[in-house]
Design an enzyme around this catalytic site. Structure first.
Site, mmCIF file in Angstrom:
data_model
loop_
_atom_site.group_PDB
_atom_site.id
_atom_site.type_symbol
_atom_site.label_atom_id
_atom_site.label_comp_id
_atom_site.label_asym_id
_atom_site.label_seq_id
_atom_site.Cartn_x
_atom_site.Cartn_y
_atom_site.Cartn_z
ATOM 1 C CB CYS A 176 45.594 45.964 44.839
ATOM 2 S SG CYS A 176 46.157 45.994 46.541
ATOM 3 C CB ALA A 190 43.062 47.043 49.092
ATOM 4 N NE ARG A 193 37.072 48.820 55.052
ATOM 5 C CZ ARG A 193 35.877 48.795 54.465
ATOM 6 N NH1 ARG A 193 35.626 49.564 53.457
ATOM 7 N NH2 ARG A 193 34.946 47.986 54.901
ATOM 8 C CG HIS A 206 35.618 42.529 47.944
ATOM 9 N ND1 HIS A 206 35.064 43.411 47.053
ATOM 10 C CD2 HIS A 206 36.276 43.280 48.853
ATOM 11 C CE1 HIS A 206 35.370 44.651 47.413
ATOM 12 N NE2 HIS A 206 36.101 44.596 48.503
#
Lengths: 458, 536
Positions: free
Chosen positions: B55, B58, B89, B187
């Site tokens: 999403c 994220a 990550r 992003h």
């Protein structure tokens, strides 16, 4: 017991719990031919699958209705129905769990209505839809687990003729633990329905060909007939009445409920056999009696090392309670007992348990790791017992961690950790004792050197 | 085997008709005879299909903001989202001497039912106060989760008030999970915030050293960025900032002074790259430091950009030195890997980047794709003007930037830029399709069903995947290489990383474990009826 409301702080700094839908997925993995769809943003499903996959090392297929901005304005009904269509077409499940998320709950989606309309509209009668309201802000994953377990029973059970089976309702323990409980019941030739049974689905053997929905899980028909069982043994003393599946069966169908802690530890396992005797009239088999003897023998061997243990225990309330018992039984002092769950019932159950009755003990509910860490320092904790996120206690405070519970994402085999029953307790206690010994040996030479030659140590 | 449309149709046949039509547009067979091949991407995920996409939260907090080490990243929302993005990550960061590093902390407002009903603004404000008290960070971010936007918490106003109160930057990001169609939206939101509120805030007026660069879209998974830096610094480059692996507020705020921006992950950072060019006159160069050939090409392109003889000479020296060191080792691994095939389906750039590295080991990538990319990541940036904006993409506004009065400096004359563009990917990304061989499959937003079906169809020897999907190939008896966080391995970038990758891939093939498993198709005799099998 300290509770969130008493905190000066608002920050959850390094959380000790996850959200409700995460816990809600797991019981569905313990139902035969079952799938879950999360009604909300697709990120929820993706995040939770990722975390479960890493713990269980298995493919975790959980669908999402993939709501986007438009869905938040006009409602997500269309997406959910389309999602169900696709899920059914690709996976052909017998049961589908429809779980809400923060998004669906905040915009007020009526999943019960949508689900019943959907079945009528599509004319489906070979698939059951189980709705579970689990907003992320509604509680921790622990409560989500019980909610889903109860909802599945409430939806799938029906008035059934009395049968000889006993229901065994398990909390979020490892697949290996579930297998061990089944082994004991089979050994005693007891007819049972264990639920939720994710012992095979979340720890599946390597077989060809690959199956989209792994084989295993409690049968749908078996769940339906839990209402006619002779008794329910539920390992869930921390689940409050309104989310307790055992209470549901008792209140709705009059199935007598024996609510007990997870059989980890000598006393708790004794309790299991006492309950089994009461319900079925059967005595502990000789081979199990030997296992008990071996555990006792091991405890005699280990107590001298364990006496030095000052433990911090954290995780799911039910597991925390049982682990505290194991510690107490063998002379390890559980000086910090903590859970991220804010459930009042869970806090009360832990508080009133003799297993945690230790002077100067920190009992923390609704807590985070920042707070656990402070208390570990204060109480000179030398061993931490809980899930992987306690690794920061090792990194920052040098406290070794014995991994147990969920999630275990930085080590292999979380799904295979065996801790229940006499044999499970022995292997679990050995893990604890050996961690203490390893720590002792790591520092022994330095300690002696400092004490006798450099005078650095008091 | 030659794959044709019929094979794809057979896989899609299981879907309801509408889904079939939809998915068909996301799957291509590379055919260079066609002038241009179009793929559908960055459109709504089909519900219920077990996508690998995440999403907006994220993408924003998890991917772009999360690795910035000296900021405390607050998740405003219920506990789950913060928990699930807690250092998952493996984006590594080193704490500079006297500097700050908060990466191992997860901070959430842990919203409860009452906060949903009565609003969470006050709680957030109190929490920022506490964060200041406990951590004393250089700057703070606040990322929104789904309920925040729905209940109307004005996190922008809370952040602004906190910024005035504490005198440090407090950035807010409305990256509610339902925005856009995948993490890609996040992003973009993060890019806008970083551009608007961080870059250009530093005190530097001009670059402190020659050949200064920003490294964009590199997240230092498993130490990738460090391996690349080793070589860059050896050649003589000065890295001003990295966005965002091992990055910091303190360095990113001076990103405006660099001479060149490198873009590793195009998808997650191209917005900033573009805006830096418009606002500060700094062009960007698409690089790829995954694989030896790509690394060399990227280094040579960088040297060409600066056009300095000494730099070019030094570049060649370093390349020669590194090659002499790694080639004999790689050759050994190549013997094991030669002739094998791979699937490469990861994220938004790795699906492309790793193909070269696989090829160097003698492994052909027969299927590749991205989870959340846009058409330009497949077809190249020239399609951008042709991409239709829809309701979902319009929801993430473009940040409009103008040349900065103080800091704008054209780093290249337009003539020189045009000339260079003919030789190097300057402010350009040609996309994944251009690199693929005819007959190979490109697929967008692959899901679990198709993963299984494509494995059955193409029978790859290895599957480069994310975390969630890696267990499917493994259950089917095929090794997987998890390229999201590298299965606790890496670095895989640069020269040293190529060796590590080769070692891991060779290990995946040679592990004795596989001897106990025979995949169904490997058990079938190649020549039907040639000989009766015994003992099966």
């Amino acid at each position: 017991m300290e509770r969130q409301t008493g905190f000066a702080r608002n920050a959850a700094e390094n959380p000790c719990n996850m959200c409700m839908p995460m816990g809600g997925i797991i019981p569905f993995k313990g139902v035969e031919k079952s799938m879950v769809i999360l009604h909300g943003s697709q990120g929820c499903a993706t995040y939770m699958r990722r975390h479960m996959a890493e713990h269980f090392n298995e493919p975790i297929d959980v669908a999402s209705s993939s709501l986007n901005e438009k869905g938040t304005i006009y409602g997500g009904e269309k997406n959910l129905k389309l999602g169900l269509d696709n899920l059914i077409k690709l996976y052909n499940p017998g049961v589908i769990g429809i779980l809400t998320t923060c998004l669906a709950e905040t915009i007020g989606e009526d999943i019960d209505r949508i689900a019943s309309e959907y079945l009528l509209d599509r004319g489906l009668n070979d698939v059951s839809l189980v709705t579970v309201p689990v907003p992320g802000y509604g509680g921790s994953h622990s409560e989500g687990y019980w909610m889903a377990t109860r909802s599945i029973i409430a939806r799938l059970s029906r008035e059934a003729p009395a049968n000889r089976r006993i229901n065994v309702i398990v909390p979020h323990i490892s697949p290996a633990d579930i297998r061990e409980i089944k082994r004991i019941l089979q050994l005693m030739r007891i007819e049972y329905t264990i639920f939720p049974d994710f012992s095979d689905t979340l720890d599946s053997p390597f077989t060809m060909p690959y199956k989209k929905i792994p084989i295993g899980g409690t049968g749908i028909e078996e769940i339906a007939e839990m209402s006619g069982a002779a008794a329910t043994i539920q390992m869930g003393v921390t689940a409050s009445r309104e989310i307790s599946p055992g209470h549901y069966l008792q209140d709705t169908y009059g199935v007598p409920l024996y609510n007990m802690p997870i059989p980890i530890g000598l006393e708790n396992t004794d309790k299991l056999f006492a309950v089994l005797k009461q319900v079925t009239g059967k005595d502990m088999p000789e081979s199990i009696f030997s296992e008990r003897g071996r555990l006792l023998d091991g405890m005699v061997d280990s107590h001298k090392y364990n006496a030095a243990g000052r433990s911090a225990i954290f995780g799911d309330p039910e597991l925390v309670l049982a682990i505290a018992g194991v510690c107490r039984e063998n002379g390890i002092t559980p000086v910090v007992v903590a859970t991220g769950s804010k459930s009042f019932m869970a806090a009360e159950a832990i508080k009133s348990s003799a297993a945690v009755d230790v002077p100067e003990q920190s009992l923390l509910a609704g807590t985070d790791f920042a707070r656990i860490r402070e208390h570990c320092r204060e109480k000179s904790v030398n061993i931490a017992i809980g899930h992987s996120d306690g690794r920061y206690l090792t990194e920052k405070e040098g406290i070794p961690l014995v991994r147990v519970g969920f999630p275990i994402h930085d080590r292999m085999g979380g799904q295979r950790l065996l801790s229940v029953g006499y044999t499970g307790t022995m292997t679990f206690l050995d893990r604890i004792t050996n961690t203490l010994l390893e720590e002792k040996h790591k520092n022994y030479r330095h300690g002696i050197f400092d004490k006798f030659y450099t005078g650095k140590m008091a | 085997m030659a794959i044709n449309d019929k094979h794809i149709d057979a896989i899609l046949e299981t879907y309801p008709a509408k889904v079939k039509r939809n998915r068909k547009k996301h799957i291509l067979i590379k055919d260079s005879a066609q002038a241009h091949q179009e793929i559908e991407a960055n459109t709504r995920t089909i519900p219920g299909i077990i996508t690998n996409r995440g999403c907006a939260y994220a993408g924003c907090k998890g991917v772009v903001l999360g690795p910035i080490k000296d900021m405390v990243h607050i998740t405003h929302g219920p506990i789950g989202c913060g928990y699930y993005s807690w250092l998952t990550r493996r984006n590594k960061a080193k704490t500079p001497e006297g500097g700050q590093n908060f990466l191992s902390y997860c901070v959430s407002t842990d919203m409860q039912e009452s906060d949903i009903v009565f609003g969470g603004e006050k709680k957030l404000a109190r929490m920022i106060d506490e964060v200041m008290d406990i951590f004393k960070p250089n700057a703070v971010t606040v990322s929104a989760t789904c309920p925040v936007g729905l209940i109307g918490d004005d996190i922008g106003a809370v952040a602004k008030a906190a910024q005035e109160k504490h005198g440090i930057p407090v950035l807010s990001f409305n990256c509610e999970g339902y925005k856009g169609v995948s993490q890609s939206a996040g992003h973009h939101i993060a890019n806008n915030g970083i551009m608007d509120k961080i870059i250009g805030q530093g005190e530097l007026i001009e670059t402190p050293a020659c050949y200064s660069i920003n490294f964009l879209g590199e997240y230092n998974i498993g130490g990738d960025s460090w391996e690349i830096h080793r070589v860059l610094e050896d050649i003589g480059y000065h890295v001003v900032s990295v966005l965002t692996g091992d990055g910091s507020y303190e360095t990113i705020k001076n990103a405006h002074v660099a001479d060149l921006n490198l873009v590793q992950c195009h998808r997650s950072i191209n917005y900033i790259a573009d805006m830096l060019e418009k606002k500060y006159g700094t062009p960007w160069l698409k690089v790829n430091f995954i694989g030896v050939t790509s690394t060399i090409e990227s280094l040579r392109n960088m040297a060409l950009y600066f056009g300095d003889k000494d730099l070019i000479r030094r570049t060649e020296e370093v390349i020669a030195r590194e090659l002499a060191r790694i080639e004999p080792v790689l050759d050994q691994y190549k013997k094991i890997c030669e002739g094998k095939t791979a699937f490469c389906f990861v994220g938004g750039s790795r699906g492309h980047h790793y193909q070269g590295l696989f090829a160097e080991l003698g492994i052909e990538t027969v299927l590749a794709g991205y989870e959340f990319a846009h058409r330009d990541d497949y077809e190249g940036r020239e399609v951008i003007p042709a991409i239709k904006t829809d309701a979902d993409s319009k929801n993430i506004p473009d940040l409009h930037v103008e040349p900065d009065r103080k800091y704008f400096k054209l780093k290249l004359s337009p003539e020189k830029a045009e000339e260079l563009k003919k030789r190097i990917p300057l402010s350009n990304y040609p996309g994944m399709i251009a690199n693929m061989k005819d007959g190979h499959i490109i697929t967008d937003d692959l899901n679990h069903y198709e993963t299984e079906e494509f494995i059955k169809l193409l029978k790859p020897d290895i599957f480069a995947s994310g975390i969630k999907d890696k267990f499917i190939p493994q259950k089917m008896g095929i090794p997987s290489k998890q390229l999201h966080s590298y299965d606790y391995s890496g670095p895989y970038a640069g020269f040293g990383g190529a060796v590590k990758f080769a070692e891991d891939i060779a290990m995946a093939f040679t592990s004795p474990t596989w001897n106990f498993i025979s995949t169904p198709w490997k058990d079938k005799p190649l020549l039907e009826g040639a000989m009766q099998k015994e003992g099966h």
